[in-house]
Design an enzyme around this catalytic site. Structure first.
Site, PDB file in Angstrom:
ATOM      1  NE  ARG A  47      -3.268 -19.900  10.511  1.00 26.30           N
ATOM      2  CZ  ARG A  47      -4.283 -20.447  11.489  1.00 26.30           C
ATOM      3  NH1 ARG A  47      -5.371 -19.833  11.438  1.00 26.30           N
ATOM      4  NH2 ARG A  47      -4.302 -21.829  11.774  1.00 26.30           N
ATOM      5  CE1 TYR A  99       2.083  -5.776 -10.347  1.00 25.65           C
ATOM      6  CE2 TYR A  99       0.243  -7.094  -9.366  1.00 25.65           C
ATOM      7  CZ  TYR A  99       1.438  -7.037  -9.787  1.00 25.65           C
ATOM      8  OH  TYR A  99       2.305  -7.757  -9.409  1.00 25.65           O
ATOM      9  CG  ASP A 171      -3.393  -0.755  -6.043  1.00 26.34           C
ATOM     10  OD1 ASP A 171      -2.578  -0.264  -5.343  1.00 26.34           O
ATOM     11  OD2 ASP A 171      -3.104  -1.790  -6.915  1.00 26.34           O
ATOM     12  CE  LYS A 196       5.547  -3.689  -6.043  1.00 29.37           C
ATOM     13  NZ  LYS A 196       4.105  -3.781  -6.681  1.00 29.37           N
TER      14      LYS A 196
HETATM   15  C1  PLP Z   1       3.077  -4.573  -6.846  1.00 38.34           C
HETATM   16  C2  PLP Z   1       1.708  -4.153  -7.211  1.00 38.34           C
HETATM   17  C3  PLP Z   1       0.604  -4.849  -6.720  1.00 38.34           C
HETATM   18  C4  PLP Z   1       0.799  -6.444  -6.179  1.00 38.34           C
HETATM   19  O1  PLP Z   1       1.422  -6.342  -4.869  1.00 38.34           O
HETATM   20  P1  PLP Z   1       2.513  -7.533  -4.423  1.00 38.34           P
HETATM   21  O2  PLP Z   1       2.957  -7.081  -3.271  1.00 38.34           O
HETATM   22  O3  PLP Z   1       3.443  -7.650  -5.615  1.00 38.34           O
HETATM   23  O4  PLP Z   1       1.865  -8.673  -4.205  1.00 38.34           O
HETATM   24  C5  PLP Z   1      -0.708  -4.354  -6.900  1.00 38.34           C
HETATM   25  N1  PLP Z   1      -0.625  -3.150  -7.333  1.00 38.34           N
HETATM   26  C6  PLP Z   1       0.169  -2.154  -7.668  1.00 38.34           C
HETATM   27  C7  PLP Z   1      -0.337  -1.037  -8.176  1.00 38.34           C
HETATM   28  C8  PLP Z   1       1.590  -2.809  -7.612  1.00 38.34           C
HETATM   29  O5  PLP Z   1       2.535  -2.003  -8.218  1.00 38.34           O
END
Ligand code: PLP
Length: 374
Positions: A47, A99, A171, A196
């Site tokens: 962890r 998001y 982000d 992604k």
């Molecule tokens: C998918 C996504 C998230 C969230 O991420 P997870 O891996 O699904 O928890 C946050 N920001 C953007 C732009 C995303 O496409």
């Protein structure tokens, strides 16, 4: 070094046992102490740290040009950890288009703990300035944004944040560090859903925070990660690290494909509007050209009509899988308003496309046949 090279040569890891070229998977949850009761490699318990996570974090820091990176079990876990670094009474600015999970975390979770937030159009500097309060601590950015692909000026907004003593966080999931490096442009922290493009194959969930500087906040985030335990498994780390090796070629090709599809769709009579920063008609085109190398693999289209027409179009497609998420090698299409639920502001005629690695001609032919007669 360039991202292509960094993705392959970021780590000093050598496999001393078998001289394996690809790092092995360390499933052990615990690590042995030596005769001096020391931890020879610094690993205690998985962890707190694991060799596969450490390798992934080195890759993330190198790609984003940060000094500290942390890998999480999901993008949401990364966002949550950063917000948990703040305290009751603090205030956060977030984009009006983002998001959906980011405002949902603030609304459904953090509001109960006394953290407040305001949605603001982060493409508008004057609007941001107006929304800053004495208790504001952080500006959250997402560019290009989800699902409208709005482009925020990272240099200008991070400068404004610094002038007001605020932290700027970007982000960077959609652009990836291959196309855009927010820390170089003045941001303090980058957040990723590595689910992604970094993972890249729609088969692993993960998230990341990358800090420009090691700071009180980065140490706090590390502490929350270790105590809270929102850590990725060793295999999750291994998969994301493998995905990163081909990130640059994938995102370049996906951007080239998306550019062609966007231009094709913009000129199609059945399409009302295309949202893609690579189009000269896009309001953020100039800023995108300045801060991104290419315009990315994501685009949104508004078909003529409403939800019914949008869904009829989707039904006729053969090469675009109808599913949420993005950034994998296969093309996906999604009626975003249905996913976001009844409170969504996303237009009902909007479809979000994650452009994959199929040949652009084949994708275009598929769109063309599905739009015929609409
Ligand atoms: C998918 C996504 C998230 C969230 O991420 P997870 O891996 O699904 O928890 C946050 N920001 C953007 C732009 C995303 O496409």
């Amino acid at each position: 070094m360039h991202p292509e090279t960094l993705a392959l040569h970021h780590s000093d890891f050598k496999d001393k046992n078998a001289a394996a070229v690809v790092p092995p998977l360390y499933l052990s949850t615990t690590y042995e102490r030596d005769e001096n009761y020391e931890l020879p490699q610094g690993y205690l318990y998985t962890r707190a740290g694991n060799p596969n996570r450490h390798q992934l974090e080195q890759a993330l820091a190198a790609l984003e040009g940060g000094s500290e990176a942390m890998a999480f079990a999901s993008g949401q876990a990364a966002t949550m950890t950063l917000l948990q670094c703040l305290k009751a009474g603090d205030h956060v600015l977030i984009p009006d288009d983002a998001y959906y999970g980011t405002p949902a975390l603030l609304q459904e979770l953090f509001l109960l703990w006394g953290l407040t937030f305001t949605k603001v159009d982060t493409t508008d500097l004057a609007a941001i300035k107006e929304a800053i309060r004495p208790e504001t601590q952080l500006i959250w950015l997402e560019t290009p944004s989800n699902p409208l692909l709005k482009v925020s000026d990272l240099t200008a907004v991070s400068k404004l944040a610094r002038e007001h003593g605020l932290l700027s966080v970007c982000d960077n999931t959609w652009a990836t560090p291959v196309l855009q490096r927010p820390l170089d442009l003045g941001c303090d922290v980058v957040m990723h859903s590595t689910t992604k493009y970094l993972g890249g194959h729609s088969d692993v969930l993960g998230g990341a925070l990358v800090f420009k500087q090691k700071s009180e906040m980065s140490e706090r985030a590390r502490q929350i990660q270790t105590l809270g335990g929102a850590v990725p498994s060793p295999f999750d780390c291994w998969l994301v690290a493998r995905g990163i090796k081909t990130l640059a070629v994938r995102i370049r090709q996906q951007s080239a494909n998306a550019q062609r599809l966007a231009e094709f769709l913009e000129n199609h009579a059945a399409i009302e509007r295309v949202h893609y920063p690579g189009l000269t008609s896009h309001p953020g085109h100039k800023v995108a050209q300045r801060q991104m190398i290419l315009s990315g693999g994501m685009l949104s289209v508004q078909v003529r009509g409403g939800k019914e027409e949008a869904l009829a179009f989707v039904k006729k497609l053969n090469l675009f899988t109808v599913a949420t998420s993005l950034g994998g090698v296969e093309s996906l299409i999604e009626h975003r308003a249905s996913t976001e639920g009844p409170d969504t502001l996303t237009p009902q005629n909007l479809l979000r496309v994650s452009v994959g690695l199929e040949h652009a001609d084949d994708l275009m032919a598929d769109l063309d046949q599905a739009l015929a007669g609409m």
